[in-house]
Design an enzyme around this catalytic site. Structure first.
Site, PDB file in Angstrom:
ATOM      1  N   CYS A 230      39.794  31.082  46.446  1.00 45.20           N
ATOM      2  CA  CYS A 230      39.057  31.703  47.559  1.00 45.20           C
ATOM      3  C   CYS A 230      39.072  30.915  48.865  1.00 45.20           C
ATOM      4  CB  CYS A 230      37.645  32.127  47.153  1.00 45.20           C
ATOM      5  SG  CYS A 230      36.851  31.127  45.920  1.00 45.20           S
ATOM      6  N   ARG A 259      41.402  23.263  36.362  1.00 42.44           N
ATOM      7  CA  ARG A 259      40.023  22.888  36.093  1.00 42.44           C
ATOM      8  C   ARG A 259      40.003  21.911  34.924  1.00 42.44           C
ATOM      9  NH1 ARG A 259      37.362  28.964  36.644  1.00 42.44           N
ATOM     10  NH2 ARG A 259      38.154  29.290  38.741  1.00 42.44           N
ATOM     11  N   GLN A 277      45.492  32.999  37.822  1.00 42.55           N
ATOM     12  CA  GLN A 277      44.623  34.160  37.938  1.00 42.55           C
ATOM     13  C   GLN A 277      45.354  35.289  38.652  1.00 42.55           C
ATOM     14  OE1 GLN A 277      41.574  32.170  40.316  1.00 42.55           O
ATOM     15  NE2 GLN A 277      40.163  32.270  38.593  1.00 42.55           N
ATOM     16  N   ASP A 279      44.421  37.006  41.012  1.00 48.01           N
ATOM     17  CA  ASP A 279      43.276  36.914  41.902  1.00 48.01           C
ATOM     18  C   ASP A 279      43.448  37.788  43.137  1.00 48.01           C
ATOM     19  OD1 ASP A 279      40.838  35.952  42.569  1.00 48.01           O
ATOM     20  OD2 ASP A 279      41.477  33.928  43.077  1.00 48.01           O
ATOM     21  N   HIS A 281      40.945  38.600  46.963  1.00 44.70           N
ATOM     22  CA  HIS A 281      39.680  38.563  47.679  1.00 44.70           C
ATOM     23  C   HIS A 281      39.664  39.703  48.670  1.00 44.70           C
ATOM     24  CE1 HIS A 281      39.998  34.558  45.931  1.00 44.70           C
ATOM     25  NE2 HIS A 281      38.709  34.725  45.735  1.00 44.70           N
ATOM     26  N   LYS A 364      28.069  38.893  39.118  1.00 46.91           N
ATOM     27  CA  LYS A 364      29.376  39.417  38.758  1.00 46.91           C
ATOM     28  C   LYS A 364      29.325  40.432  37.629  1.00 46.91           C
ATOM     29  CE  LYS A 364      30.312  35.369  35.898  1.00 46.91           C
ATOM     30  NZ  LYS A 364      31.399  34.596  35.319  1.00 46.91           N
ATOM     31  N   HIS A 410      35.316  38.794  44.995  1.00 48.69           N
ATOM     32  CA  HIS A 410      36.326  38.051  44.225  1.00 48.69           C
ATOM     33  C   HIS A 410      36.598  38.910  43.004  1.00 48.69           C
ATOM     34  CE1 HIS A 410      34.801  34.068  45.998  1.00 48.69           C
ATOM     35  NE2 HIS A 410      33.842  34.929  46.293  1.00 48.69           N
TER      36      HIS A 410
END
Length: 546
Positions: A230, A259, A277, A279, A281, A364, A410
């Site tokens: 992000c 991570r 991911q 991902d 946004h 979420k 997200h």
RNA sequence: GCCAGCGUAGCUCAACGGUAGAGCACAGCUUUUGUAAAGCUGGGGUUGUGGGUUCGAAUCCCUCCGCUGGCUCCA
């Protein structure tokens, strides 16, 4: 003296004895004070602590005890009337568990077991567990050559082998196609970023324990491996003036993040330290928010249904009112939580609300499924975020020609590609549908005499963009079939003298067997349809064996 | 990270204080094969790492690394 799995048979024997003795179980209710005294005398400090908490937190004045012979225990109950009522049971494993689930407390030993009404049900249950373990993606991943976790590279850092990479590429292509249709734009951002970026976002130092240590490059200039995409995408938002006319801005990336998960947490592809991911946004106006969240939820649903993962549940992760780990104002949180509720209700998703499961910047919607041994894992996620736009001071110009703050969503419908494929391997037990199968067709010449035609068949398949291989080994046809059966290829084309003459192939379909002899061009057309339908149309679906 | 268990050939496993073995896989030869395993021969291991006990350690003890099941954590 710690208890290990080796002790379980002896404990089971002892339990069996107690069952045979048919000891009556008696319930008594005592005032909390008396019960406390009793357990203090018995040296049961945890029971004493429980009673204190019951009195303090739930305001109880008396507690229930169960007495069985000379053994007495604090328990809410209910219990069986006597120990003879216990039928088929088995102790399974032992594990350490922190007292009251808090890692600052001492660790106790927990024994896991299971019980059924009769021996048959128990045996069936144990067999089901054994059967399920054969679907384990770690075992199948090795057997089928999909991925590898090398200690030389590092724990929790999967390496994708050619066959596994095909599955990743197929999933990515599919999703990319879908996202382009929905107006997403793809971006690409680096794997590292300055520590200050994560100070602004709030990830650092809040998540410092979960980050690979910072790299100091120049004096005072430290970088982090990105744990999230992000902040990078936010910089793209900030790179140009934005107006309500060009919102929503949907920035997508197959972004790899790192991570530092605790060593004891790592598990195959499902819990790793580096993963990708799917991902994106979405930056939007308040008016656009609901529609955007809704289409994200629909996408996540569609994705799961396409691959047949219908056994999922939906969780709304809310903030924990007693915790200070969250960033942002109460008003924004209330707003975001309300938005999310509205969407799941509108889509009539069956959901549970769970306080304490929110991200630190917003609530979420999570799509959760189970692995082969029943553990739950989060796949897709949609997060409504009023906070990062504030922290990064994001703005757009509204119709009133004044600056406004956008809202961020997200979202990742698969979650992590790595985890998703791990779950998929188990879901399909390694037998991937045609569109995902690493090898779609194995061409098996009966003998060297049909080798030349086999190459021709291979070329036709590859021209049709079907992933095919010819088995050129000197084995007999039975051995070749066995080998490719164990590889779980969806189709085998067997070719011998008869097929060479007629330009045909003898088709063998996974799980069904021989389905007949067809013109090569004809089968290829059927397979293309099956492949492009992503499993919704299957060639030879109703063919009988033989 | 914590508790318990485990780590032997590419894979699955045996040997559990006395010279490390099998099946599959791999390589070579023979066989040229019709719908789930042809035959023979061969190569392959500092038994995860480092230390200790012992005349002798894959085996017993300790360290570290990794894996498994839980716990905790999970942006």
């Amino acid at each position: 003296m710690p208890i290990s799995a080796d002790d379980l048979p002896r404990i089971e024997q002892e339990m069996q004895k107690i069952v045979e003795e048919k000891i009556p179980i008696e319930r008594l209710e005592l005032p909390a004070e008396q019960a406390k005294e009793k357990f203090t005398r018995l040296g049961q400090k945890y029971k004493v602590e429980m009673i204190d908490d019951l009195v303090k937190n739930e305001g109880v004045s008396s507690v229930s005890l169960y007495k069985q012979g000379d053994f007495i225990d604090l328990c809410r109950g209910p219990h069986l009337p006597d120990t003879g009522k216990v039928r088929a049971f088995r102790l399974l494993t032992t594990a350490g568990a922190y007292w009251r689930g808090d890692e600052n407390n001492p660790m106790l030993t927990r024994i896991y077991g299971t019980a059924f009404f009769d021996e048959k049900q128990l045996t069936e249950h144990i067999e089901r567990i054994e059967e399920a373990k054969k679907r384990d993606h770690r075992i199948l991943g090795k057997q089928l050559g999909l991925f590898l976790i090398s200690n030389a590279v590092g724990p929790g850092l999967p390496l994708w082998l050619p066959k596994g990479t095909i599955i990743r590429i197929e999933l990515q292509n599919w999703l990319q196609e879908e996202l382009f249709k929905q107006g997403y734009q793809f971006v690409f951002t680096p794997h590292i970023g300055k520590v200050d970026l994560y100070r602004t976002s709030g990830h650092y130092p809040y998540y410092e324990h979960g980050l690979f240590p910072a790299m100091e490059v120049e004096q005072g200039q430290a970088y982090l491996l990105k744990p999230m995409n992000c902040p990078h995408h936010i910089q793209i938002y900030l790179s140009a003036p934005r107006t309500y006319r060009n919102l929503p801005l949907r920035l997508a990336e197959f972004g790899t993040v790192y991570r530092l998960e605790q060593s004891g947490e790592l598990s195959g592809l499902i819990r790793v330290r580096g993963f990708t991911q799917d991902d994106a946004h979405i930056f939007c106006t308040p008016e656009q928010l609901l529609e955007e969240v809704e289409s994200c939820a629909n996408l996540a649903k569609m994705v799961l249904e396409t691959v047949g993962l219908n056994d999922y549940r939906v969780r709304i992760g809310l903030r924990d009112p007693d915790s200070s780990k969250y960033t942002g104002s109460t008003e924004n949180w209330d707003l975001a939580e309300d938005n999310i509720r509205q969407v799941v209700r509108k889509l009539q998703l069956d959901y549970t609300e769970e306080p304490g499961e929110a991200a630190f910047y917003g609530p979420k919607i999570d799509f959760i499924t189970k692995d082969c041994i029943g553990r739950e894992w989060q796949l897709g996620t949609i997060q409504v975020d009023y906070n990062l736009p504030e922290r990064f001071n994001l703005e757009y110009i509204g119709p009133d020609n004044a600056p406004h703050r956008p809202i961020m969503i997200h979202r990742a419908p698969l979650g992590s590609l790595d985890r998703f494929i791990g779950i998929l391997i188990e879901h399909y037990a390694g037998a991937f549908p045609l569109w995902l199968a690493p090898v779609q067709v194995a061409v098996l010449p009966v003998s060297e005499k049909s080798a030349e035609y086999a190459q021709k068949v291979l070329k036709h398949l590859r021209d049709a963009k079907l992933r095919a291989e010819v088995d050129t080994s000197p084995d007999k046809i039975g051995a070749k079939i066995r080998r490719w059966t164990m590889e779980k290829v969806p189709y085998m084309f067997i070719i011998g003298r008869r097929e060479v003459v007629n330009e045909t192939v003898s088709v063998r379909k996974r799980k069904i067997g021989q389905v007949g002899t067809f013109q090569l061009t004809e089968v290829i057309e059927l397979l293309k349809i099956e492949r492009d339908s992503r499993g919704s149309k299957e060639a030879f679906a109703d063919a009988a064996g033989g």
